[in-house]
Design a protein around this motif. Structure first.
Motif, PDB file in Angstrom:
ATOM      1  N   ASN A 107      35.177  -7.848 -29.470  1.00 45.89           N
ATOM      2  CA  ASN A 107      34.015  -7.630 -30.344  1.00 45.89           C
ATOM      3  C   ASN A 107      34.066  -6.335 -31.136  1.00 45.89           C
ATOM      4  OD1 ASN A 107      33.668  -5.851 -28.206  1.00 45.89           O
ATOM      5  ND2 ASN A 107      31.449  -6.119 -28.140  1.00 45.89           N
ATOM      6  N   ALA A 108      35.211  -5.649 -31.150  1.00 44.62           N
ATOM      7  CA  ALA A 108      35.324  -4.375 -31.872  1.00 44.62           C
ATOM      8  C   ALA A 108      35.517  -4.655 -33.362  1.00 44.62           C
ATOM      9  CB  ALA A 108      36.479  -3.551 -31.313  1.00 44.62           C
ATOM     10  N   THR A 109      34.404  -4.777 -34.086  1.00 49.83           N
ATOM     11  CA  THR A 109      34.423  -5.126 -35.504  1.00 49.83           C
ATOM     12  C   THR A 109      33.542  -4.161 -36.283  1.00 49.83           C
ATOM     13  OG1 THR A 109      34.750  -7.459 -34.959  1.00 49.83           O
ATOM     14  CG2 THR A 109      33.979  -6.959 -37.177  1.00 49.83           C
ATOM     15  N   ILE A 110      34.040  -3.705 -37.408  1.00 50.76           N
ATOM     16  CA  ILE A 110      33.289  -2.826 -38.298  1.00 50.76           C
ATOM     17  C   ILE A 110      33.319  -3.410 -39.699  1.00 50.76           C
ATOM     18  CG2 ILE A 110      33.225  -0.548 -39.394  1.00 50.76           C
ATOM     19  CD1 ILE A 110      32.263  -0.397 -36.599  1.00 50.76           C
ATOM     20  N   GLN A 162      33.729  -2.858 -27.972  1.00 51.48           N
ATOM     21  CA  GLN A 162      32.921  -1.912 -28.739  1.00 51.48           C
ATOM     22  C   GLN A 162      32.016  -1.110 -27.810  1.00 51.48           C
ATOM     23  OE1 GLN A 162      31.952  -3.034 -32.765  1.00 51.48           O
ATOM     24  NE2 GLN A 162      29.790  -2.769 -32.267  1.00 51.48           N
ATOM     25  N   GLU A 163      31.638   0.063 -28.242  1.00 49.72           N
ATOM     26  CA  GLU A 163      30.781   0.941 -27.455  1.00 49.72           C
ATOM     27  C   GLU A 163      29.515   0.212 -27.009  1.00 49.72           C
ATOM     28  OE1 GLU A 163      29.991   5.621 -28.068  1.00 49.72           O
ATOM     29  OE2 GLU A 163      29.056   4.327 -29.562  1.00 49.72           O
ATOM     30  N   HIS A 191      36.325   3.191 -35.982  1.00 51.49           N
ATOM     31  CA  HIS A 191      35.843   2.294 -34.933  1.00 51.49           C
ATOM     32  C   HIS A 191      35.246   3.104 -33.785  1.00 51.49           C
ATOM     33  CE1 HIS A 191      37.119  -1.858 -35.892  1.00 51.49           C
ATOM     34  NE2 HIS A 191      37.999  -1.252 -36.677  1.00 51.49           N
ATOM     35  N   ARG A 192      34.218   2.527 -33.153  1.00 52.51           N
ATOM     36  CA  ARG A 192      33.619   3.107 -31.951  1.00 52.51           C
ATOM     37  C   ARG A 192      33.863   2.111 -30.813  1.00 52.51           C
ATOM     38  NH1 ARG A 192      30.982   7.513 -32.696  1.00 52.51           N
ATOM     39  NH2 ARG A 192      29.951   7.324 -30.645  1.00 52.51           N
ATOM     40  N   ALA A 193      35.043   2.236 -30.233  1.00 52.15           N
ATOM     41  CA  ALA A 193      35.468   1.280 -29.211  1.00 52.15           C
ATOM     42  C   ALA A 193      36.459   1.957 -28.275  1.00 52.15           C
ATOM     43  CB  ALA A 193      36.098   0.046 -29.865  1.00 52.15           C
ATOM     44  N   THR A 217      27.145  -6.039 -36.269  1.00 53.19           N
ATOM     45  CA  THR A 217      27.969  -4.840 -36.137  1.00 53.19           C
ATOM     46  C   THR A 217      27.479  -3.762 -37.089  1.00 53.19           C
ATOM     47  OG1 THR A 217      29.490  -5.804 -37.734  1.00 53.19           O
ATOM     48  CG2 THR A 217      29.991  -6.127 -35.413  1.00 53.19           C
ATOM     49  N   ALA A 255      33.130   5.399 -27.037  1.00 53.43           N
ATOM     50  CA  ALA A 255      34.159   5.378 -28.072  1.00 53.43           C
ATOM     51  C   ALA A 255      35.303   6.316 -27.723  1.00 53.43           C
ATOM     52  CB  ALA A 255      33.563   5.772 -29.424  1.00 53.43           C
TER      53      ALA A 255
END
Length: 364
Positions: free
Chosen positions: A262-265, A330-331, A283-285, A68, A353
């Motif tokens: 899977n949207a993890t930063i 996620q993007e 976040h980019r999601a 990520t 995003a």
């Protein structure tokens, strides 16, 4: 005239006193002249934000204690508002007792014990910690089962303990931070100030300009930075967004999870003693809704489909069963596969995003 009981002398005296305007005699409770012990507590203050306290444990305790994107957040540290005055009022004074100013005192029934007073500061010479503290005092030697016996505890900002002379272990917790030291109590009263070297952090998340709802966002906090080396040590798991979390001064690695796919930063933050750090994770999601329809887009939905979302490389991101599964992705580019009654249907789509999607997979 009918004879009756004569009034008591005490009643006659009270009537005469009332008629002459004389002051009444003191009540029986007042005549005992027993001074009350003032309540122990810090000076009231509402200037500090509340800090998440450690969960209460009423038991014996052993003293202690990247696929990520990555970026480092700016500090954005805001100092705590300084408290007015100097030390908080922490020691009760017993009327008539020969106690020097600032010396801990105890009621007469604790004549065989010693007064031990504590307070805590965020840093050396800094302001006092007004809330969120948990003090425990243990025996200095373990019992047969290896546990240390809990002698006393308090959640006051500045407690006063009555301890018999001897050796003890002091454990003070402030949020996730804890400090332990040994005590040697003699017959002389003791006052000590504990320097925590602690601060706090408040974490929130955003997608574009919109703040993410707290129910879909959480944070895991690890000690040390991402590139410090060694095995990361988990400090706190699934911290809710917006909560104020107390941490020891230092660098921490934060893993922010949005949704359950899977949207993890990941990000590093720096905590400074006596400061609150407000950190925003960008976040980019986007939220994606899937639907299996008959014959054409906009057709009748088909229920009870089994769904799998894959990356172009074939990695499984999310699996679900239902008519309208919803997930945060996620993007990037994805492949949605739907299985129904032995047949397989699929569709490719892209996630940008902040742009939520409704994806229809056509069963032809």
């Amino acid at each position: 005239m009918t004879a009756g009981r004569s009034p008591s002398p005490l009643l006659i005296a009270l009537v005469m006193a009332a008629g002459l305007g004389l002051p009444a005699a003191p009540s029986l409770a007042q005549s005992l002249d027993r001074p009350t012990l003032p309540r122990i507590g810090p000076a009231p203050s509402t200037e500090l934000p509340s800090v998440a306290p450690e969960p209460q444990r009423r038991r014996r305790h052993m003293p202690g204690g990247a696929a990520t994107p990555f970026f480092t957040l700016p500090d954005g540290a805001t100092p705590f508002t300084p408290q007015m005055g100097t030390s908080p009022l922490i020691i009760p004074q017993i009327p008539g007792a020969p106690v020097a100013p600032g010396t801990p005192a105890l009621p007469p029934q604790f004549a065989d014990r010693t007064a031990v007073a504590f307070d805590a500061r965020f840093r050396q010479g800094g302001q006092y910690v007004r809330e969120g503290l948990h003090w425990r005092i243990f025996a200095d030697q373990p019992e047969a089962n290896g546990a240390f016996a809990l002698v006393a505890e308090s959640r006051d900002a500045a407690p006063v303990f009555a301890l018999r002379p001897g050796a003890y272990i002091l454990h003070v917790a402030f949020g996730t931070f804890a400090q332990t030291r040994r005590l040697r109590i003699t017959g002389e009263p003791l006052r000590d100030s504990i320097v925590l070297n602690a601060g706090a952090v408040r974490l929130v998340g955003r997608v574009g300009e919109a703040q993410i709802r707290n129910a879909r966002l959480s944070f895991d906090i690890y000690a040390g930075g991402l590139f410090d080396g060694g095995e990361p040590r988990l400090v706190m798991r699934q911290v809710p967004a917006g909560d104020l979390v107390a941490l020891a001064e230092g660098t921490y690695h934060v893993v922010s999870t949005y949704g359950d796919a899977n949207a993890t930063i990941r990000a590093d933050i720096r905590i400074r003693a006596g400061q609150v750090t407000d950190a925003t994770i960008q976040h980019r999601a986007a939220n994606v809704n899937l639907k299996l329809v008959q014959q054409r887009e906009g057709g009748d939905p088909i229920g009870n489909a089994a769904w799998t979302v894959l990356t172009p490389g074939g990695d499984v991101i999310k699996e679900s069963i239902g008519a309208y599964p919803s997930m945060v992705l996620q993007e990037g580019e994805y492949l949605a596969i739907a299985r129904h009654e032995g047949r397989v249907f699929n569709r490719r789509f892209n996630v940008e995003a902040g742009k939520d999607l409704n994806i229809e997979v056509v069963a032809r």
